[in-house]
Design a protein around this motif. Structure first.
Motif, mmCIF file in Angstrom:
data_model
loop_
_atom_site.group_PDB
_atom_site.id
_atom_site.type_symbol
_atom_site.label_atom_id
_atom_site.label_comp_id
_atom_site.label_asym_id
_atom_site.label_seq_id
_atom_site.Cartn_x
_atom_site.Cartn_y
_atom_site.Cartn_z
ATOM 1 N N ARG A 87 -37.826 -13.587 22.853
ATOM 2 C CA ARG A 87 -36.395 -13.344 22.624
ATOM 3 C C ARG A 87 -36.000 -11.869 22.634
ATOM 4 O O ARG A 87 -34.858 -11.539 22.916
ATOM 5 C CB ARG A 87 -35.980 -13.973 21.287
ATOM 6 C CG ARG A 87 -35.976 -15.491 21.318
ATOM 7 C CD ARG A 87 -35.493 -16.079 20.022
ATOM 8 N NE ARG A 87 -35.558 -17.539 20.055
ATOM 9 C CZ ARG A 87 -35.229 -18.322 19.044
ATOM 10 N NH1 ARG A 87 -34.810 -17.792 17.896
ATOM 11 N NH2 ARG A 87 -35.316 -19.633 19.160
ATOM 12 N N LYS A 88 -36.946 -10.999 22.350
ATOM 13 C CA LYS A 88 -36.597 -9.581 22.251
ATOM 14 C C LYS A 88 -37.280 -8.740 23.319
ATOM 15 O O LYS A 88 -37.446 -7.534 23.161
ATOM 16 C CB LYS A 88 -36.953 -9.066 20.860
ATOM 17 C CG LYS A 88 -36.154 -9.726 19.749
ATOM 18 C CD LYS A 88 -36.496 -9.149 18.381
ATOM 19 C CE LYS A 88 -35.674 -9.820 17.286
ATOM 20 N NZ LYS A 88 -35.992 -9.269 15.939
ATOM 21 N N VAL A 89 -37.651 -9.368 24.423
ATOM 22 C CA VAL A 89 -38.280 -8.639 25.527
ATOM 23 C C VAL A 89 -37.299 -7.629 26.117
ATOM 24 O O VAL A 89 -36.123 -7.933 26.330
ATOM 25 C CB VAL A 89 -38.749 -9.624 26.615
ATOM 26 C CG1 VAL A 89 -39.229 -8.885 27.846
ATOM 27 C CG2 VAL A 89 -39.860 -10.516 26.069
ATOM 28 N N GLU A 90 -37.778 -6.425 26.384
ATOM 29 C CA GLU A 90 -36.943 -5.352 26.932
ATOM 30 C C GLU A 90 -37.106 -5.237 28.448
ATOM 31 O O GLU A 90 -38.102 -5.691 29.015
ATOM 32 C CB GLU A 90 -37.316 -4.014 26.274
ATOM 33 C CG GLU A 90 -37.215 -3.995 24.760
ATOM 34 C CD GLU A 90 -35.781 -3.945 24.278
ATOM 35 O OE1 GLU A 90 -34.892 -3.643 25.099
ATOM 36 O OE2 GLU A 90 -35.549 -4.208 23.077
ATOM 37 N N ASP A 91 -36.126 -4.599 29.092
ATOM 38 C CA ASP A 91 -36.125 -4.446 30.550
ATOM 39 C C ASP A 91 -37.423 -3.835 31.072
ATOM 40 O O ASP A 91 -37.988 -4.312 32.061
ATOM 41 C CB ASP A 91 -34.953 -3.558 30.993
ATOM 42 C CG ASP A 91 -33.607 -4.144 30.653
ATOM 43 O OD1 ASP A 91 -32.955 -4.674 31.558
ATOM 44 O OD2 ASP A 91 -33.206 -4.076 29.474
#
Length: 321
Positions: free
Chosen positions: A106-110
């Motif tokens: 859910r909190k994966v970054e670019d």
């Protein structure tokens, strides 16, 4: 609800499903017009206008929506080429966004994501009229691991009659599952193995035979082979060659893993998909739904030794359109 409110990974998967269908339309249109524009990139390695146009559409569309995410495409196209706005797909697939993103994603970054694109997997078969072998592959890796994937089959059901719905999209996220097909297990009293139909050699044949097949199914495209696997038509996909690339396996691996299967190299070592990895799968490919370690154990040590070490080299170049 606006797509921007959903986790980044689910938005990328949703956009990938949408653009894969658009790419499928492009592929069908090119074939219908009959102007394939075939270019020979190397031995048994073709490129057509369908490959080029589908990649322009996929990469440009995803780059427009996710400009900070690294995208690698199979076809070597100019990064300065201007893309017509009519090629941009801005839609999101609602069937993806209605699903709940796994907690760990859910909190994966670019900057943690790499997208691997094969705009037309099975090009040789495409030019020969073996249309059910053709797939569009969009794989999404997170921190170097294949975590989500889209496999679009533009000619699924194409021989079912003039009123049939042609094409299907299969997608999956590890921790959520895979959608768009009916999972089946292959017959227990057989050992059916799929491998390449156009890139075979002595080592490919020996690796397959070492796995004691009751039948060998030779087809084109990594995406197509994994579809045979997840639908219970074969027991394993064995490919003792260094010719397969990351964009061939990222999406199929994620779809397969999401339903409990396994895809590794011939030694059982997991694939890596980070942005600096070599583009080639130099360890070969082995994919199964069950008994993966048994198949690994059957590959002869002399073949494993030939695929154990990746060559040195710089990172692959990112495709920017």
């Amino acid at each position: 609800m606006a797509a921007e409110t959903f986790p980044l990974l689910m938005r990328i998967v949703s956009a990938s499903v949408s653009v894969s269908k658009r790419a499928g339309n492009i592929i069908r249109d090119v074939l219908k017009k009959g102007e394939l524009g075939i270019v020979e990139k190397g031995k048994n390695d073709l490129q057509t206008e369908a490959d080029r146009s589908a990649q322009r559409c996929i990469v440009a569309s995803l780059h427009r929506q996710f400009p900070k995410v690294a995208i690698f495409g199979e076809e070597q196209l100019s990064p300065y080429e201007k893309i017509d706005e009519s090629m941009i797909e801005a839609g999101f697939a609602e069937e993806v966004l209605k699903e709940t993103c796994p907690e760990n994603l859910r909190k994966v970054e670019d900057e943690e994501i790499v997208i691997w694109v094969d705009p037309l997997d099975g090009t040789s078969e495409f030019t020969q009229g073996l249309l059910d072998h053709v797939t569009v592959l969009i794989g999404i890796a997170v921190k170097g691991k294949a975590m989500a994937g889209v496999i679009y089959q533009p000619y699924f059901n194409y021989q079912a009659g003039p009123d049939a719905t042609v094409g299907r999209c299969i997608w999956g996220v590890i921790g959520l599952g895979s959608f768009g097909f009916e999972k089946r297990y292959p017959p227990e009293n057989k050992n059916i193995i799929t491998t390449t139909r156009s890139h075979s050699n002595r080592m490919v044949t020996e690796a397959v035979e070492a796995c004691e097949p009751s039948e060998v199914v030779r087809v084109g495209g990594a995406g197509h082979k994994v579809l045979l696997l997840i639908e219970g038509k074969v027991h394993a996909y064995v490919f003792a060659s260094k010719g397969c690339k990351k964009w061939d396996t990222c999406a199929p691996e994620a779809v397969l893993h999401a339903i409990g299967g396994t895809l590794t190299d011939l030694c059982g070592v997991p694939m890596q998909y980070h942005h600096q990895v070599q583009k080639g799968n130099f360890g070969g490919v082995l994919a199964t739904l069950q008994k993966h370690e048994w198949y690994v154990s059957k590959i002869p040590n002399e073949i494993k030794d030939a695929f154990r070490q990746e060559p040195d080299g710089g990172p692959v170049q990112m495709t920017r359109l």
